[in-house]
Design a protein around this motif. Structure first.
Motif, PDB file in Angstrom:
ATOM      1  N   HIS A  55    -100.592  38.458  16.961  1.00 11.06           N
ATOM      2  CA  HIS A  55    -100.943  37.162  16.382  1.00 11.06           C
ATOM      3  C   HIS A  55    -101.402  37.371  14.943  1.00 11.06           C
ATOM      4  N   LEU A  56    -101.516  36.300  14.204  1.00  9.51           N
ATOM      5  CA  LEU A  56    -101.908  36.398  12.805  1.00  9.51           C
ATOM      6  C   LEU A  56    -103.362  36.848  12.717  1.00  9.51           C
ATOM      7  N   THR A  57    -103.576  38.064  12.247  1.00 12.27           N
ATOM      8  CA  THR A  57    -104.918  38.623  12.073  1.00 12.27           C
ATOM      9  C   THR A  57    -104.977  39.322  10.720  1.00 12.27           C
ATOM     10  N   TRP A  58    -106.164  39.782  10.375  1.00 14.24           N
ATOM     11  CA  TRP A  58    -106.329  40.503   9.112  1.00 14.24           C
ATOM     12  C   TRP A  58    -105.865  41.954   9.326  1.00 14.24           C
ATOM     13  N   ASN A  59    -104.560  42.139   9.435  1.00 10.86           N
ATOM     14  CA  ASN A  59    -104.014  43.470   9.664  1.00 10.86           C
ATOM     15  C   ASN A  59    -103.564  44.102   8.352  1.00 10.86           C
ATOM     16  N   HIS A  60    -102.858  45.226   8.462  1.00 14.36           N
ATOM     17  CA  HIS A  60    -102.440  45.957   7.257  1.00 14.36           C
ATOM     18  C   HIS A  60    -101.522  45.116   6.373  1.00 14.36           C
ATOM     19  N   SER A  61    -100.580  44.411   6.980  1.00 19.91           N
ATOM     20  CA  SER A  61     -99.614  43.624   6.213  1.00 19.91           C
ATOM     21  C   SER A  61    -100.305  42.491   5.453  1.00 19.91           C
ATOM     22  N   VAL A  62    -101.188  41.766   6.142  1.00 15.94           N
ATOM     23  CA  VAL A  62    -101.888  40.641   5.513  1.00 15.94           C
ATOM     24  C   VAL A  62    -102.800  41.137   4.403  1.00 15.94           C
ATOM     25  N   SER A  63    -103.532  42.224   4.651  1.00 17.20           N
ATOM     26  CA  SER A  63    -104.450  42.742   3.630  1.00 17.20           C
ATOM     27  C   SER A  63    -103.690  43.238   2.400  1.00 17.20           C
ATOM     28  N   ALA A  64    -102.513  43.854   2.621  1.00 24.10           N
ATOM     29  CA  ALA A  64    -101.708  44.325   1.484  1.00 24.10           C
ATOM     30  C   ALA A  64    -101.192  43.155   0.658  1.00 24.10           C
ATOM     31  N   LEU A  65    -100.701  42.116   1.323  1.00 21.64           N
ATOM     32  CA  LEU A  65    -100.213  40.926   0.613  1.00 21.64           C
ATOM     33  C   LEU A  65    -101.356  40.221  -0.118  1.00 21.64           C
ATOM     34  N   ALA A  66    -102.543  40.187   0.501  1.00 28.52           N
ATOM     35  CA  ALA A  66    -103.700  39.565  -0.139  1.00 28.52           C
ATOM     36  C   ALA A  66    -104.113  40.350  -1.386  1.00 28.52           C
ATOM     37  N   LEU A  67    -104.045  41.672  -1.306  1.00 26.11           N
ATOM     38  CA  LEU A  67    -104.397  42.505  -2.460  1.00 26.11           C
ATOM     39  C   LEU A  67    -103.417  42.288  -3.609  1.00 26.11           C
ATOM     40  N   ILE A  68    -102.127  42.172  -3.281  1.00 24.75           N
ATOM     41  CA  ILE A  68    -101.123  41.881  -4.313  1.00 24.75           C
ATOM     42  C   ILE A  68    -101.433  40.542  -4.985  1.00 24.75           C
ATOM     43  N   SER A  69    -101.794  39.546  -4.183  1.00 22.51           N
ATOM     44  CA  SER A  69    -102.134  38.229  -4.728  1.00 22.51           C
ATOM     45  C   SER A  69    -103.341  38.302  -5.637  1.00 22.51           C
ATOM     46  N   LEU A  70    -104.372  39.035  -5.216  1.00 19.77           N
ATOM     47  CA  LEU A  70    -105.612  39.136  -5.996  1.00 19.77           C
ATOM     48  C   LEU A  70    -105.368  39.794  -7.351  1.00 19.77           C
ATOM     49  N   ILE A  71    -104.655  40.917  -7.331  1.00 19.30           N
ATOM     50  CA  ILE A  71    -104.359  41.616  -8.590  1.00 19.30           C
ATOM     51  C   ILE A  71    -103.487  40.753  -9.488  1.00 19.30           C
ATOM     52  N   SER A  72    -102.515  40.074  -8.903  1.00 22.60           N
ATOM     53  CA  SER A  72    -101.612  39.218  -9.677  1.00 22.60           C
ATOM     54  C   SER A  72    -102.369  38.045 -10.300  1.00 22.60           C
ATOM     55  N   LEU A  73    -103.279  37.449  -9.549  1.00 18.59           N
ATOM     56  CA  LEU A  73    -104.071  36.333 -10.088  1.00 18.59           C
ATOM     57  C   LEU A  73    -104.959  36.797 -11.241  1.00 18.59           C
ATOM     58  N   CYS A  74    -105.499  37.993 -11.125  1.00 16.43           N
ATOM     59  CA  CYS A  74    -106.299  38.537 -12.235  1.00 16.43           C
ATOM     60  C   CYS A  74    -105.438  38.673 -13.489  1.00 16.43           C
ATOM     61  N   ALA A  75    -104.191  39.118 -13.302  1.00 15.75           N
ATOM     62  CA  ALA A  75    -103.282  39.250 -14.442  1.00 15.75           C
ATOM     63  C   ALA A  75    -102.920  37.890 -15.019  1.00 15.75           C
ATOM     64  N   VAL A  76    -102.725  36.896 -14.140  1.00 17.22           N
ATOM     65  CA  VAL A  76    -102.399  35.541 -14.606  1.00 17.22           C
ATOM     66  C   VAL A  76    -103.554  34.964 -15.423  1.00 17.22           C
ATOM     67  N   PHE A  77    -104.787  35.083 -14.924  1.00 17.51           N
ATOM     68  CA  PHE A  77    -105.945  34.552 -15.651  1.00 17.51           C
ATOM     69  C   PHE A  77    -106.196  35.335 -16.936  1.00 17.51           C
ATOM     70  N   ALA A  78    -105.911  36.638 -16.903  1.00 18.08           N
ATOM     71  CA  ALA A  78    -106.083  37.447 -18.110  1.00 18.08           C
ATOM     72  C   ALA A  78    -105.116  37.020 -19.202  1.00 18.08           C
ATOM     73  N   SER A  79    -103.944  36.535 -18.806  1.00 21.12           N
ATOM     74  CA  SER A  79    -102.965  36.094 -19.803  1.00 21.12           C
ATOM     75  C   SER A  79    -103.435  34.851 -20.543  1.00 21.12           C
ATOM     76  N   ALA A  80    -104.419  34.147 -19.974  1.00 16.04           N
ATOM     77  CA  ALA A  80    -104.971  32.958 -20.650  1.00 16.04           C
ATOM     78  C   ALA A  80    -106.036  33.333 -21.657  1.00 16.04           C
ATOM     79  N   LEU A  81    -106.324  34.643 -21.782  1.00 15.02           N
ATOM     80  CA  LEU A  81    -107.375  35.095 -22.689  1.00 15.02           C
ATOM     81  C   LEU A  81    -106.840  36.113 -23.686  1.00 15.02           C
ATOM     82  N   PRO A  82    -105.819  35.753 -24.443  1.00 21.90           N
ATOM     83  CA  PRO A  82    -105.304  36.702 -25.437  1.00 21.90           C
ATOM     84  C   PRO A  82    -106.330  36.957 -26.523  1.00 21.90           C
TER      85      PRO A  82
END
Length: 391
Positions: A352-379
């Motif tokens: 079932h949908l739990t906080w497993n390896h796949s979900v945590s890896a996808l969440a980490l990709i999202s977190l790092i990507s969002l940091c990069a997106v917000f950083a692009s607003a601060l040239p």
């Protein structure tokens, strides 16, 4: 003819050959699929028996030693010797083994009856972890069946030789038993079923989700490019709106893809869990692509198209079948691998949908990507301008 005066015409053969070259490279992992160290469990539960003049005899132990001696670092199969059947079942469910060979506790005792008037043929159980990987489980099945066939041949020759040495003729029952002195029972575990695109449903769902992520990120990026921001604060607030839009797109993609999968005939074990996981995967891909676009612009888009063509062939392959270079340097870095692994667990392993390896890896990709997106607003240039205005 004016066409011959266009310079781009002269470069067209080079472009055509370059495109062919790029796409032919995607076939490299699939050309020579040779398994290496495919993990298959081996359980010897044989209790053996005491034979007059020979002492303790355990044929299961003999088979185990033969397996150990035949295994090398370059073998196609890596036999993992496990103590109990329960441990094997746990390993199969945790995707540690592609299959298992289990010798029962009465194996030696039944084998001894083959030389009597009432032969009782021993049996071996073969477990094939079908849901782990279609190609690898097929290879595991072939290896397991081949191993038992070889045991059958050796045992048949040994027993016939003993009959010849003793000058004894085979009875009808003995001859029938010697046709297959070891029975085998093949059991598929974590089965893929009949409506799973031959077990490739997780890989099949990846491509539409990935392309939808590229399309969604490109549309949102172009929309943002048309907006003129009066301050850095306004741009950051806009990025919050970007996250909300990404979440809405993710839910639409996740539930839409899960529904369409059922429409085309794919069995979706848990619709809600699958839809939510696909939404998480979409949001991860969407933010990753958006992060690259926010820094490189639309010229970063081909990167993800190339990842699609080079990554897709690997997703249907088990790591043990890939060439060394792809297994060690390409496969671990593919973001879509986590999506395919997660869907496979939901579809074939009763998860079932739990906080497993796949979900945590996808969440980490999202977190790092969002940091990069917000950083692009601060040239740096914007920061300097705001500082100069404040002075």
């Amino acid at each position: 003819m004016k066409l011959v005066h266009q310079k781009c015409i002269y470069f067209s053969p080079i472009i055509v050959v370059a495109v062919i070259f790029i796409f032919i490279l995607t076939l490299i992992p699939s050309v020579n699929q040779a398994p290496k160290n495919l993990p298959i469990a081996f359980v010897n539960a044989d209790e053996g028996m005491t034979v007059p003049a020979k002492g303790k005899v355990n044929i299961g132990d003999q088979i185990k030693q033969n397996m150990k001696s035949s295994s090398t670092a370059q073998s196609s199969v890596k036999w993992i010797f496990v103590s109990t059947t329960k441990e094997v079942e746990k390993g199969l469910n945790n995707q540690k083994y592609y299959g298992a060979l289990i010798i029962p506790k009465d194996f030696t005792k039944k084998q001894a009856t083959l030389q009597t008037a009432q032969p009782n043929v021993p049996a071996i159980r073969l477990l094939v972890n079908q849901g782990m990987n279609t190609a690898a489980s097929t290879i595991a099945s072939q290896v397991l069946n081949g191993a038992v066939d070889k045991m059958n041949e050796n045992m048949r020759l040994q027993i016939v030789k003993r009959f010849e040495q003793n000058g004894t003729q085979l009875s009808a029952n003995q001859a029938l038993a010697l046709a297959a002195p070891i029975q085998k029972t093949v059991i598929n575990v974590n089965e893929t079923g009949t409506h799973s695109v031959n077990g490739n449903a997780p890989v099949s769902l990846f491509q539409p989700l990935w392309m939808a992520s590229i399309a969604g990120a490109a549309v949102v990026f172009l929309a943002i490019k048309k907006i003129t921001f009066s301050s850095r604060k306004e741009k950051i607030v806009n990025q919050v709106g970007f996250v909300i839009i990404g979440g809405i797109l993710a839910l639409a993609a996740g539930f839409g893809l899960a529904w369409l999968a059922e429409v085309v005939g794919i069995t979706v074990p848990s619709f809600l869990d699958t839809a939510l996981f696909l939404a998480i995967a979409y949001f991860s891909f969407f933010t990753l692509i958006s992060a690259v676009l926010s820094w490189l612009g639309l010229k970063g888009l081909p990167i993800f198209v190339i990842i699609l063509f080079f990554g897709a062939p690997l997703l249907s392959m088990a790591p043990e079948i890939m060439p060394d270079f792809y297994r060690e340097w390409i496969d671990p870095w593919l973001p879509m691998r986590f999506m395919v692994d997660g869907v496979r667990e939901l579809f074939f392993f009763g998860e079932h949908l739990t906080w497993n390896h796949s979900v945590s890896a996808l969440a980490l990709i999202s977190l790092i990507s969002l940091c990069a997106v917000f950083a692009s607003a601060l040239p740096a240039s914007s920061v300097k301008k705001e500082k100069s205005h404040s002075i």
